[in-house]
Design a protein around this motif. Sequence first.
Motif, mmCIF file in Angstrom:
data_model
loop_
_atom_site.group_PDB
_atom_site.id
_atom_site.type_symbol
_atom_site.label_atom_id
_atom_site.label_comp_id
_atom_site.label_asym_id
_atom_site.label_seq_id
_atom_site.Cartn_x
_atom_site.Cartn_y
_atom_site.Cartn_z
ATOM 1 N N ALA A 25 50.212 19.369 41.111
ATOM 2 C CA ALA A 25 51.621 19.385 41.495
ATOM 3 C C ALA A 25 52.004 18.207 42.383
ATOM 4 O O ALA A 25 51.195 17.721 43.180
ATOM 5 N N TRP A 26 53.275 17.776 42.248
ATOM 6 C CA TRP A 26 53.876 16.703 43.049
ATOM 7 C C TRP A 26 53.040 15.424 42.994
ATOM 8 O O TRP A 26 52.880 14.720 43.980
ATOM 9 N N ASN A 27 52.519 15.139 41.812
ATOM 10 C CA ASN A 27 51.575 14.046 41.654
ATOM 11 C C ASN A 27 52.191 12.953 40.794
ATOM 12 O O ASN A 27 52.932 13.240 39.859
ATOM 13 N N PRO A 28 51.915 11.678 41.075
ATOM 14 C CA PRO A 28 52.470 10.595 40.266
ATOM 15 C C PRO A 28 52.082 10.717 38.797
ATOM 16 O O PRO A 28 50.953 11.079 38.470
ATOM 17 N N GLY A 29 53.024 10.401 37.933
ATOM 18 C CA GLY A 29 52.758 10.456 36.511
ATOM 19 C C GLY A 29 52.182 9.149 35.981
ATOM 20 O O GLY A 29 51.912 8.201 36.729
ATOM 21 N N THR A 30 52.009 9.105 34.686
ATOM 22 C CA THR A 30 51.510 7.903 34.006
ATOM 23 C C THR A 30 52.570 7.439 33.012
ATOM 24 O O THR A 30 53.587 8.089 32.805
ATOM 25 N N SER A 31 52.318 6.332 32.366
ATOM 26 C CA SER A 31 53.146 5.903 31.241
ATOM 27 C C SER A 31 52.866 6.804 30.043
ATOM 28 O O SER A 31 51.945 7.628 30.066
ATOM 29 N N LYS A 32 53.628 6.625 28.963
ATOM 30 C CA LYS A 32 53.399 7.423 27.757
ATOM 31 C C LYS A 32 52.029 7.145 27.156
ATOM 32 O O LYS A 32 51.434 8.009 26.494
ATOM 33 N N GLN A 33 51.529 5.927 27.369
ATOM 34 C CA GLN A 33 50.200 5.587 26.856
ATOM 35 C C GLN A 33 49.087 6.159 27.734
ATOM 36 O O GLN A 33 47.946 6.284 27.292
ATOM 37 N N GLY A 34 49.436 6.462 28.946
ATOM 38 C CA GLY A 34 48.462 7.044 29.854
ATOM 39 C C GLY A 34 47.546 6.025 30.501
ATOM 40 O O GLY A 34 47.733 4.810 30.380
ATOM 41 N N VAL A 35 46.531 6.548 31.179
ATOM 42 C CA VAL A 35 45.517 5.733 31.845
ATOM 43 C C VAL A 35 44.208 5.903 31.091
ATOM 44 O O VAL A 35 43.755 7.038 30.868
ATOM 45 N N THR A 36 43.608 4.810 30.693
ATOM 46 C CA THR A 36 42.306 4.852 30.023
ATOM 47 C C THR A 36 41.278 4.177 30.924
ATOM 48 O O THR A 36 41.458 3.020 31.320
ATOM 49 N N ALA A 37 40.220 4.901 31.256
ATOM 50 C CA ALA A 37 39.242 4.349 32.200
ATOM 51 C C ALA A 37 37.928 5.110 32.115
ATOM 52 O O ALA A 37 37.869 6.250 31.634
ATOM 53 N N GLU A 38 36.883 4.457 32.604
ATOM 54 C CA GLU A 38 35.574 5.106 32.700
ATOM 55 C C GLU A 38 35.557 6.068 33.891
ATOM 56 O O GLU A 38 36.336 5.940 34.842
ATOM 57 N N VAL A 39 34.638 7.014 33.801
ATOM 58 C CA VAL A 39 34.458 8.013 34.856
ATOM 59 C C VAL A 39 33.318 7.589 35.761
ATOM 60 O O VAL A 39 32.289 7.074 35.297
ATOM 61 N N ILE A 40 33.503 7.814 37.061
ATOM 62 C CA ILE A 40 32.449 7.514 38.037
ATOM 63 C C ILE A 40 32.313 8.698 38.982
ATOM 64 O O ILE A 40 33.297 9.384 39.277
ATOM 65 N N ILE A 41 31.083 8.970 39.448
ATOM 66 C CA ILE A 41 30.854 10.055 40.403
ATOM 67 C C ILE A 41 30.570 9.466 41.781
ATOM 68 O O ILE A 41 30.227 8.289 41.908
ATOM 69 N N LEU A 42 30.715 10.294 42.793
ATOM 70 C CA LEU A 42 30.504 9.837 44.162
ATOM 71 C C LEU A 42 29.012 9.605 44.415
ATOM 72 O O LEU A 42 28.157 10.324 43.878
ATOM 73 N N PRO A 43 28.664 8.634 45.256
ATOM 74 C CA PRO A 43 27.260 8.348 45.546
ATOM 75 C C PRO A 43 26.724 9.252 46.647
ATOM 76 O O PRO A 43 27.489 9.868 47.407
ATOM 77 N N THR A 44 25.426 9.323 46.735
ATOM 78 C CA THR A 44 24.778 9.918 47.908
ATOM 79 C C THR A 44 24.500 8.787 48.894
ATOM 80 O O THR A 44 23.864 7.791 48.541
ATOM 81 N N VAL A 45 25.021 8.935 50.107
ATOM 82 C CA VAL A 45 24.934 7.842 51.077
ATOM 83 C C VAL A 45 24.245 8.314 52.353
ATOM 84 O O VAL A 45 24.175 9.506 52.640
ATOM 85 N N LYS A 46 23.762 7.322 53.123
ATOM 86 C CA LYS A 46 23.126 7.676 54.389
ATOM 87 C C LYS A 46 24.110 7.678 55.554
ATOM 88 O O LYS A 46 23.874 8.316 56.579
#
Length: 518
Positions: free
Chosen positions: A112-133
């Motif tokens: 909710a209340w979140n910015p939208g995209t264009s009609k083509q949308g956003v195309t991108a790779e997925v990344i996960i958070l790292p384990t850090v010290k």
Amino acid sequence: MKKRFLLLLCFLTLHTVFAQNNDPVIDNIVKEATENSQLQPLGHELMDLIGPRLVGTPQMKNAHDWAVAKYASWGIPARNEAYGEWRGWERGITHIDMIHPRVQSLRGTQLAWNPGTSKQGVTAEVIILPTVKDSLEFVRWLPNVKGKLVLIDMLEPTGRPDYNWEEFATEASFAKMKEEREQQTTAWRDNMKRMGYSSRTLPTALEAAGAAGIVTSNWSNGFGVNKIFSARTKKIPTVDLELEDYGMLYRLAQSGHTPKLNVVALSKELGVVPTFNTIAEIKGSEKPEEYIILSAHFDSWDGGTGATDNGTGTLIMMEAMRLLKKYYPNPKRTILAGHWGSEEQGLNGSRAFVEDHPEIVANVQAVFNQDNGTGRVVRLSGGGFLHAYDYLSSWLEPVPDRITDGIETTFPGTPARGGSDYASFQTAGAPAFSLSSLNWSYWNYTWHTNRDTYDKIIFDDVRDNVILTAILAYMASEDPDTTSREKSILPVSSRTGEQLEWPEPKSPNRRGGLDEGN
């Protein structure tokens, strides 16, 4: 002479009991609610036709207007009262597709209340958070998110709720799963602390670092169910995926098979819009300046259609008002129905009403609020009012036994400390009571989730709640006495033994924020 007296006493007692159990108003309420219920068509119109009622959306305003028109069709005056402003936003199509390493449409929605995209949308790779010290290592890693969709929730070790494990797993297997889950959860939280962020602040940092979008998964601990709240980004989209699809993406990214998504989220920003409460009124004939208020919040989150939170509470109060207008059109006291806006963001609508109408609040005979699912009412607390037993027990007396037999009462009870809209009235000193119901797996499956839909409504239970509410309103209106506002001895904390204070009224946040409510 003694026998005659006893016979007369028995006759009078039987006559009183008979009269109590044959009140034509109560009989007609029960008969109409049972034989000509309007709950299902009302529920269909509200949930299926209008849909979710997120504050600030056109659907919320549509719901307010629908309620006013529906009341008018029953001969009940109703109005929309503006009380503040909110961020206007309209949901559009959300489509989330994995396009690598294979093609699959995923189950999820824009938050909710979140910015939208264009009609083509956003195309991108997925990344996960790292384990850090430490946080410095995380800062050095942050540039990796540029142009990526970032998964920001942990990978759940199981998609099965605990009750399913308890039924089918061996004791050793269940214990092992719980231990592993606890270890993973602890490790995840510790890593977040080392990163220097919380789940609320992390999206801002990722957005600033150039992320293309945020992907979350707020599992509710039930099959296929996620909690759907609001997003924290300003320019990039945030979507929530159901656990099964989120876990698949996480595992693919973790194993090096970098998934790629196309996210289309066609929402619209609508600027600042007014917010409303809908108030319906049956005017009192003898004490019109004293009030009974039937209370339920009207807004919802929009992952589902807001059926049990709080469509059912709304239906109860509307149907109760319909019955009262039909069979008790000239009540002694004025009966109001309050359909509050923006409860989910902090009881904003009801708190505003309390602030704007001190003359009503000062003369409230009783407030009856319903807001926790579709089940039959099973708990009624005196709310900390010293003499609540005296009047509530007498008002409950004519309610059919099949309804009251299942209700546990607590007197004098303790005051509310938030929770739902009755707290707004209690903190202002008005006798307000929560009609608490059986949860029907509310917390896991429908509360703030994508599964809060019409088909989850248990109409038999809601019908009984209508009968209860209408009779309580009738009895409260007819009561020759005005309810006492004397408060009980202050409660003591069960944890510390410390004397507790009654909560103080708070001014509503008229413009509001995006805090998640109840």
